[in-house]
Design a protein around this motif. Sequence first.
Motif, PDB file in Angstrom:
ATOM      1  N   TRP A 377       0.891  -1.248  -0.085  1.00 51.79           N
ATOM      2  CA  TRP A 377       0.053  -0.052  -0.197  1.00 51.79           C
ATOM      3  C   TRP A 377       0.837   1.420   0.076  1.00 51.79           C
ATOM      4  CZ3 TRP A 377      -0.886  -4.714   2.471  1.00 51.79           C
ATOM      5  CH2 TRP A 377      -2.302  -5.130   2.221  1.00 51.79           C
ATOM      6  N   ARG A 378       2.083   1.149  -0.729  1.00 49.44           N
ATOM      7  CA  ARG A 378       2.785   2.529  -0.928  1.00 49.44           C
ATOM      8  C   ARG A 378       1.944   3.271  -1.893  1.00 49.44           C
ATOM      9  NH1 ARG A 378       8.209   0.647  -3.129  1.00 49.44           N
ATOM     10  NH2 ARG A 378       6.696  -0.270  -4.616  1.00 49.44           N
ATOM     11  N   TYR A 379       2.342   4.806  -1.738  1.00 51.05           N
ATOM     12  CA  TYR A 379       1.737   5.449  -2.722  1.00 51.05           C
ATOM     13  C   TYR A 379       1.683   5.153  -4.206  1.00 51.05           C
ATOM     14  CZ  TYR A 379       0.387   9.803  -5.369  1.00 51.05           C
ATOM     15  OH  TYR A 379       0.080  10.556  -6.098  1.00 51.05           O
ATOM     16  N   ALA A 380       2.988   4.373  -4.420  1.00 52.84           N
ATOM     17  CA  ALA A 380       3.324   4.147  -5.891  1.00 52.84           C
ATOM     18  C   ALA A 380       2.677   3.082  -6.240  1.00 52.84           C
ATOM     19  CB  ALA A 380       4.960   3.914  -6.028  1.00 52.84           C
ATOM     20  N   ASP A 381       2.143   2.168  -5.384  1.00 52.63           N
ATOM     21  CA  ASP A 381       1.309   0.924  -5.522  1.00 52.63           C
ATOM     22  C   ASP A 381      -0.131   1.312  -5.830  1.00 52.63           C
ATOM     23  OD1 ASP A 381       3.499  -0.674  -5.129  1.00 52.63           O
ATOM     24  OD2 ASP A 381       3.180  -0.284  -3.101  1.00 52.63           O
ATOM     25  N   MET A 382      -0.712   2.445  -5.711  1.00 52.18           N
ATOM     26  CA  MET A 382      -2.009   2.688  -5.796  1.00 52.18           C
ATOM     27  C   MET A 382      -2.562   3.179  -7.019  1.00 52.18           C
ATOM     28  SD  MET A 382      -2.727   4.623  -2.106  1.00 52.18           S
ATOM     29  CE  MET A 382      -2.220   3.873  -0.700  1.00 52.18           C
ATOM     30  N   GLY A 384      -4.640   5.492  -8.071  1.00 50.87           N
ATOM     31  CA  GLY A 384      -4.402   6.939  -8.327  1.00 50.87           C
ATOM     32  C   GLY A 384      -5.500   7.611  -9.045  1.00 50.87           C
ATOM     33  N   THR A 385      -6.505   7.114  -9.455  1.00 51.33           N
ATOM     34  CA  THR A 385      -7.455   7.661 -10.179  1.00 51.33           C
ATOM     35  C   THR A 385      -8.840   8.220  -9.390  1.00 51.33           C
ATOM     36  OG1 THR A 385      -8.952   5.668 -10.714  1.00 51.33           O
ATOM     37  CG2 THR A 385      -7.093   6.280 -12.126  1.00 51.33           C
ATOM     38  N   PRO A 386      -9.308   9.409  -9.773  1.00 50.48           N
ATOM     39  CA  PRO A 386     -10.499   9.801  -8.921  1.00 50.48           C
ATOM     40  C   PRO A 386     -11.339   8.789  -8.847  1.00 50.48           C
ATOM     41  CG  PRO A 386     -10.002  11.322 -10.900  1.00 50.48           C
ATOM     42  CD  PRO A 386      -9.058  10.123 -11.143  1.00 50.48           C
ATOM     43  N   GLY A 387     -12.204   8.707  -7.471  1.00 47.01           N
ATOM     44  CA  GLY A 387     -13.093   7.780  -7.147  1.00 47.01           C
ATOM     45  C   GLY A 387     -12.298   6.430  -6.498  1.00 47.01           C
ATOM     46  N   PHE A 388     -11.128   6.114  -6.910  1.00 44.06           N
ATOM     47  CA  PHE A 388     -10.782   4.960  -6.439  1.00 44.06           C
ATOM     48  C   PHE A 388      -9.093   5.146  -6.322  1.00 44.06           C
ATOM     49  CE2 PHE A 388     -13.756   4.157  -9.906  1.00 44.06           C
ATOM     50  CZ  PHE A 388     -14.824   3.754  -9.474  1.00 44.06           C
ATOM     51  N   ARG A 390      -6.936   4.572  -3.780  1.00 46.55           N
ATOM     52  CA  ARG A 390      -6.250   3.819  -3.038  1.00 46.55           C
ATOM     53  C   ARG A 390      -6.250   2.153  -3.604  1.00 46.55           C
ATOM     54  NH1 ARG A 390      -4.130   5.606   1.433  1.00 46.55           N
ATOM     55  NH2 ARG A 390      -4.137   3.606   2.277  1.00 46.55           N
ATOM     56  N   VAL A 391      -6.871   1.912  -4.690  1.00 44.62           N
ATOM     57  CA  VAL A 391      -6.862   0.591  -5.207  1.00 44.62           C
ATOM     58  C   VAL A 391      -5.523  -0.074  -5.384  1.00 44.62           C
ATOM     59  CG1 VAL A 391      -7.730  -0.913  -7.098  1.00 44.62           C
ATOM     60  CG2 VAL A 391      -9.370   0.509  -6.109  1.00 44.62           C
ATOM     61  N   VAL A 392      -5.099  -0.853  -4.910  1.00 42.96           N
ATOM     62  CA  VAL A 392      -3.726  -1.549  -5.026  1.00 42.96           C
ATOM     63  C   VAL A 392      -3.795  -2.962  -5.985  1.00 42.96           C
ATOM     64  CG1 VAL A 392      -2.817  -0.514  -3.329  1.00 42.96           C
ATOM     65  CG2 VAL A 392      -3.578  -2.616  -2.846  1.00 42.96           C
ATOM     66  N   ASN A 393      -5.067  -3.548  -5.841  1.00 39.24           N
ATOM     67  CA  ASN A 393      -5.248  -4.711  -6.217  1.00 39.24           C
ATOM     68  C   ASN A 393      -6.442  -4.465  -7.329  1.00 39.24           C
ATOM     69  OD1 ASN A 393      -5.693  -7.456  -7.277  1.00 39.24           O
ATOM     70  ND2 ASN A 393      -6.483  -8.129  -5.177  1.00 39.24           N
ATOM     71  N   ARG A 394      -5.770  -4.817  -8.729  1.00 38.86           N
ATOM     72  CA  ARG A 394      -6.583  -4.564  -9.737  1.00 38.86           C
ATOM     73  C   ARG A 394      -6.743  -5.783 -10.625  1.00 38.86           C
ATOM     74  NH1 ARG A 394      -2.641  -0.418  -8.435  1.00 38.86           N
ATOM     75  NH2 ARG A 394      -1.657  -0.259 -10.453  1.00 38.86           N
ATOM     76  N   GLY A 395      -6.667  -6.909  -9.953  1.00 34.24           N
ATOM     77  CA  GLY A 395      -6.673  -8.099 -10.643  1.00 34.24           C
ATOM     78  C   GLY A 395      -8.149  -8.782 -10.284  1.00 34.24           C
ATOM     79  N   VAL A 396      -8.791  -9.244 -11.496  1.00 29.71           N
ATOM     80  CA  VAL A 396     -10.098 -10.087 -11.164  1.00 29.71           C
ATOM     81  C   VAL A 396     -10.047 -11.494 -11.899  1.00 29.71           C
ATOM     82  CG1 VAL A 396     -11.394  -7.868 -11.145  1.00 29.71           C
ATOM     83  CG2 VAL A 396     -11.098  -8.945 -13.410  1.00 29.71           C
ATOM     84  N   THR A 397     -10.832 -12.108 -11.681  1.00 29.25           N
ATOM     85  CA  THR A 397     -11.071 -13.601 -12.258  1.00 29.25           C
ATOM     86  C   THR A 397     -12.145 -13.655 -13.161  1.00 29.25           C
ATOM     87  OG1 THR A 397     -11.786 -14.593 -10.146  1.00 29.25           O
ATOM     88  CG2 THR A 397      -9.666 -14.740 -10.361  1.00 29.25           C
TER      89      THR A 397
END
Length: 426
Positions: A377-382, A384-388, A390-397
Amino acid sequence: MTGWRRSSSLHSLRTAVIAAVCTATVGASLSGCGVFPGTSGGSRAPVTVMTFAPDETKATNMPGMPAMAQAFARYVNSRDGIDGHQLRVLTCNERNTSSGAAACARRAVRENAIAVVGSYSQHGRAFMAPLEAAGIPYIGGYGISDEEFTSYLSYPINGGQAALLAGNGRQLATGCRKVSLVRPDTVAGDDLPVLLNAGLAEGNRKASSDIKAAEDSTEYAAKAEEALDDAGNEDGCVTAVLGERTETFFDSFRRLREESGADVRVSSVLSSVDQPLIDRTGGASGPFEGALMTGWYPNAGDARWGTMRDVIREHAFGDNRIDAADAGVQTTWIAYTVLKKVIETLDRPEITAGAVTHALDSGVRVDTGGLTPSLRWRYADMLGTPGFPRVVNRGVTFQVVRDGRLVAQREGFVNVTTTMRNATTA
């Protein structure tokens, strides 16, 4: 899982005696049986956390989440806690109301919780304000409220409804000529059409309709008819995201589809439809056979859930609130995996909310055994788009129902970073 501290022989004897007494005494207090221990039995102080979720309401209920938290506490406490710290889990029914969510958060503050872990609530504004005022981090929420992805004290473990709808759009972009979306008539539901359309756009598709429905309705015949008419009779798809009421919607939809003979495929996301629901509605002969599903995690039959299944079997004591195939239970398990890693990293006699927050902000990395991509959860891992932001996990199945079982339609995780970014700029 590794990293357990060795118990002294005296502590081991004490633990065995307590376990024997608790097993023999039906009415024994939980505070003496390891779920809510008052002392650590060693030099390291116990840690208090909270898990809250709605139960016995007219809308979505998640009783398995606090039950999983209690099972996790029994699991680690039977092994001398987390790095020597006994784990005290508070549970709270937030009742699907803003007042209930706020009350749970205030209780966490009163009882000096170091974190709220693996919880569910749509009322992010109500529960985050008290937590922020007290400096208590919110780890691994279910992903249903906006504040989980905007608050500086929230540490999400999945991409929430946003990632699911973006992924669902991509999944449906191939093979669906027209798509009808049925979603809750709520503030949280208002973002869903934009996200679905962002995914569909990658296959030059767009949702044919945005059908708003009450999330606590007892019947959806009119909404089902509207969705069926709009999807059309050939290569049309209907995706419904109504939480616990998704079952009610598709019950109405199936009858109408059978009467009309329309060739319309159904779809949803794993926060609304899971394996227990598929089993309950007839399995291979039910309304979900052939349905396309987007999830956060591997399908419930995947071997990577083995440790969680073992813990449920050995430490849930037949608690029928816990189903290993439930997305809420899975989310709570992963959230507590994060908590355990953070506490082990700190390696100190007393754990505070501030210390947990600092560790998360400083870049502690958590390997969840392949249940998610590696989390940090570093800043570089997020995102960073409006609304979301702090999302760090952008993976879905991507999953599909075959012979009544949810199985992988596509192996591995699908990264929806670009899709989510496109949705925020649409």
